[in-house]
Design a protein around this motif. Structure first.
Motif, mmCIF file in Angstrom:
data_model
loop_
_atom_site.group_PDB
_atom_site.id
_atom_site.type_symbol
_atom_site.label_atom_id
_atom_site.label_comp_id
_atom_site.label_asym_id
_atom_site.label_seq_id
_atom_site.Cartn_x
_atom_site.Cartn_y
_atom_site.Cartn_z
ATOM 1 N N UNK A 46 0.914 -1.210 -0.095
ATOM 2 C CA UNK A 46 0.067 -0.228 0.019
ATOM 3 C C UNK A 46 0.729 1.269 0.052
ATOM 4 N N UNK A 47 1.965 1.106 0.725
ATOM 5 C CA UNK A 47 2.766 2.389 0.773
ATOM 6 C C UNK A 47 3.423 2.884 -0.530
ATOM 7 N N UNK A 48 3.611 1.636 -1.492
ATOM 8 C CA UNK A 48 3.942 1.982 -2.765
ATOM 9 C C UNK A 48 3.279 2.337 -3.732
ATOM 10 N N UNK A 49 2.048 2.304 -3.430
ATOM 11 C CA UNK A 49 0.733 2.482 -4.347
ATOM 12 C C UNK A 49 0.141 3.606 -4.116
ATOM 13 N N UNK A 50 0.657 4.484 -3.273
ATOM 14 C CA UNK A 50 0.028 5.798 -2.736
ATOM 15 C C UNK A 50 -0.367 6.751 -3.719
ATOM 16 N N UNK A 51 0.275 6.644 -4.873
ATOM 17 C CA UNK A 51 0.033 7.697 -5.885
ATOM 18 C C UNK A 51 -1.178 7.352 -6.823
ATOM 19 N N UNK A 52 -1.503 6.017 -6.559
ATOM 20 C CA UNK A 52 -2.950 5.392 -7.243
ATOM 21 C C UNK A 52 -4.191 5.782 -6.627
ATOM 22 N N UNK A 53 -4.108 6.364 -5.427
ATOM 23 C CA UNK A 53 -5.283 6.723 -4.596
ATOM 24 C C UNK A 53 -5.807 8.100 -5.202
ATOM 25 N N UNK A 54 -6.913 8.401 -4.775
ATOM 26 C CA UNK A 54 -7.665 9.588 -5.148
ATOM 27 C C UNK A 54 -7.160 10.570 -4.050
ATOM 28 N N UNK A 55 -7.015 11.775 -4.039
ATOM 29 C CA UNK A 55 -6.594 12.651 -3.150
ATOM 30 C C UNK A 55 -7.875 12.974 -1.969
ATOM 31 N N UNK A 56 -7.515 13.153 -0.923
ATOM 32 C CA UNK A 56 -5.811 13.295 -0.542
ATOM 33 C C UNK A 56 -5.260 11.870 -0.450
ATOM 34 N N UNK A 57 -4.163 11.536 -0.969
ATOM 35 C CA UNK A 57 -3.679 10.193 -1.258
ATOM 36 C C UNK A 57 -3.247 9.765 0.037
ATOM 37 N N UNK A 58 -2.176 10.361 0.930
ATOM 38 C CA UNK A 58 -1.857 10.019 2.063
ATOM 39 C C UNK A 58 -2.675 9.616 2.865
ATOM 40 N N UNK A 59 -3.722 10.402 2.961
ATOM 41 C CA UNK A 59 -4.784 10.140 3.983
ATOM 42 C C UNK A 59 -5.624 8.729 3.717
ATOM 43 N N UNK A 60 -5.914 8.692 2.498
ATOM 44 C CA UNK A 60 -6.553 7.552 1.871
ATOM 45 C C UNK A 60 -5.928 6.453 2.009
ATOM 46 N N UNK A 61 -4.683 6.516 1.655
ATOM 47 C CA UNK A 61 -3.847 5.196 1.761
ATOM 48 C C UNK A 61 -3.610 4.606 3.239
ATOM 49 N N UNK A 62 -3.481 5.725 4.116
ATOM 50 C CA UNK A 62 -3.251 5.485 5.696
ATOM 51 C C UNK A 62 -4.801 4.778 6.185
ATOM 52 N N UNK A 63 -5.624 5.333 5.803
ATOM 53 C CA UNK A 63 -7.041 4.680 6.173
ATOM 54 C C UNK A 63 -7.042 3.154 5.435
ATOM 55 N N UNK A 64 -6.783 2.959 4.560
ATOM 56 C CA UNK A 64 -6.989 1.748 3.896
ATOM 57 C C UNK A 64 -6.059 0.781 4.630
ATOM 58 N N UNK A 65 -5.005 1.231 4.971
ATOM 59 C CA UNK A 65 -3.850 0.440 5.886
ATOM 60 C C UNK A 65 -4.585 0.155 6.882
#
Length: 404
Positions: free
Chosen positions: A247-266
């Protein structure tokens, strides 16, 4: 003529070349990104309980209550690691993952060490996922048991072909098996817990079997060995941590805000993985599941005789499905086949992650520049082929055994 024939075969397998604008993949919503990028972490519960019971079998502790507590401990570690990675993805949303974090904070040498470990991890992810995939396929279709290695290799080749084609429809298609797997596992857990609560305790087919004693008679030595083996079971069960970095390497594939969405997914993925691992290890304990290395040497029938060399040991999840859905055999096949499907999705994360990291290392001058070159379908085809070759070698060397 030969060139025309090879081009025709290539177009048939891979497809027509993409234009650059054809590969502008849209950012993914969390409900699609979670099952795609977290599938490696979630699918690990299809074999993490096996690793725990396998380690505990060394001291005949399979039937005791140790396994559930190890599941709880591994689940707690998952949540701690996820909490740390949530900080990373918010601070480094570019998708460099551990390589970027180590390089910027500890220097390029530390970054290279981390990158090397990640590349090996991706190879192992593909090889292990397809090895366990073959185990589930041969559990559903025992006639294929002698062909476990070819089944695993065919799985790798299919995943490789899909990676080379680089279809834009892939994320949505990959999300379905992960959701099906979540549903199948939680249904198994709920039905199993309800039956336990109602006093209708289902028993696994191996519940009446015993595990051969280690042969250690000295109490002090046995006590020390037990401690070490419990620790080994914990480390073996920690394969459930696999995929957190994906998930950390796929952050650019998330919708904005990318970091927040990736963190919640994790966070959601970690909670689900921890809950499933804890539930499955508990049910494995109460249903008496036995899982050992070399069953014909260490697994004894109720009459004291060892099982035959042809005995095929089912994965823990398959044994649980057999026991819990003993009145609905179709559910057993559903759980087993869905588990096989989600392992394909998990393998795909390696096909996505390895070439991307290898290309980044190539651009930084640490790997051959050919790994940074995109193919006709705008994928890092050289990296994909290298990954597949390494994984196939591992499968052949281990004879498609995840415990070798």
């Amino acid at each position: 003529m030969a060139s025309s024939f090879s081009d025709a075969v290539k177009r048939l397998l891979v497809g027509r070349p993409f234009r650059s604008e054809d590969r502008r993949a849209p950012a993914l919503k969390k409900r699609i990104a979670m099952p795609v990028f977290a599938s490696d972490m979630l699918s690990s519960v299809a074999y993490a309980p096996d690793e725990i019971l396998l380690a505990l079998s060394l001291t005949s502790l399979v039937a005791l209550t140790v396994a559930p507590w190890i599941g709880v401990a591994v689940g707690a570690v998952i949540l701690v690691i996820v909490a740390c990675y949530r900080i990373n993805v918010k601070a480094y949303p570019s998708g460099g993952g551990d390589y970027e974090v180590a390089s910027k904070n500890l220097g390029p040498r530390a970054g290279l060490v981390v990158a090397a470990a990640l590349l090996v991890d991706y190879v192992l992810t593909l090889a292990v996922s397809m090895t366990v995939f073959a185990a589930y396929i041969t559990t559903a279709f025992p006639v294929l048991a002698p062909y476990r290695v070819p089944v695993a290799i065919i799985g790798i080749l299919l995943i490789t072909l899909a990676g080379l084609r680089g279809s834009r429809a892939t994320p949505v298609l990959l999300a379905v098996p992960t959701y099906l797997f979540l549903g199948a596992v939680f249904l198994t857990m709920c039905v199993g817990l309800l039956r336990v609560g109602a006093g209708d305790l289902p028993q696994a087919e191996t519940a009446d079997y015993t595990v051969a004693h280690t042969g250690i008679n000295d109490e002090a030595t046995l006590g020390l060995a037990t401690v070490l083996i419990v620790l080994r079971a914990f480390s073996s069960g920690s394969v459930a941590l696999a995929g957190v970095q994906t998930v950390a390497t796929a952050v650019p594939a998330f919708k904005k805000p990318r970091g927040k969405n990736a963190g919640n997914t994790l966070l959601l993925s970690g909670l689900l993985a921890a809950l499933m691992l804890t539930g499955l290890t508990y049910l494995a304990s109460v249903t008496g599941v036995k899982y050992v290395d070399d069953p014909h040497l260490y697994l004894m029938r109720p009459d004291g005789s060892a099982v035959s060399a042809e005995y095929e040991q089912e994965p823990v999840l398959a044994q649980l499905a057999h026991a819990i859905f003993d009145n609905a055999p179709v559910m057993f096949y559903l759980v087993v086949l869905v588990a096989a499907l989600v392992l394909i999705v998990a393998a795909n994360t390696a096909v996505e992650g390895f070439p991307g990291l290898a290309s980044r290392l190539a651009r930084d001058g640490f790997l051959p520049r050919q790994l940074a070159t995109k193919g006709d379908r705008l994928t890092f085809s050289n990296g994909i082929l290298l990954l597949a070759f390494a994984a196939i070698l591992l499968v052949i060397a281990t004879q498609a055994s995840a415990t070798t």
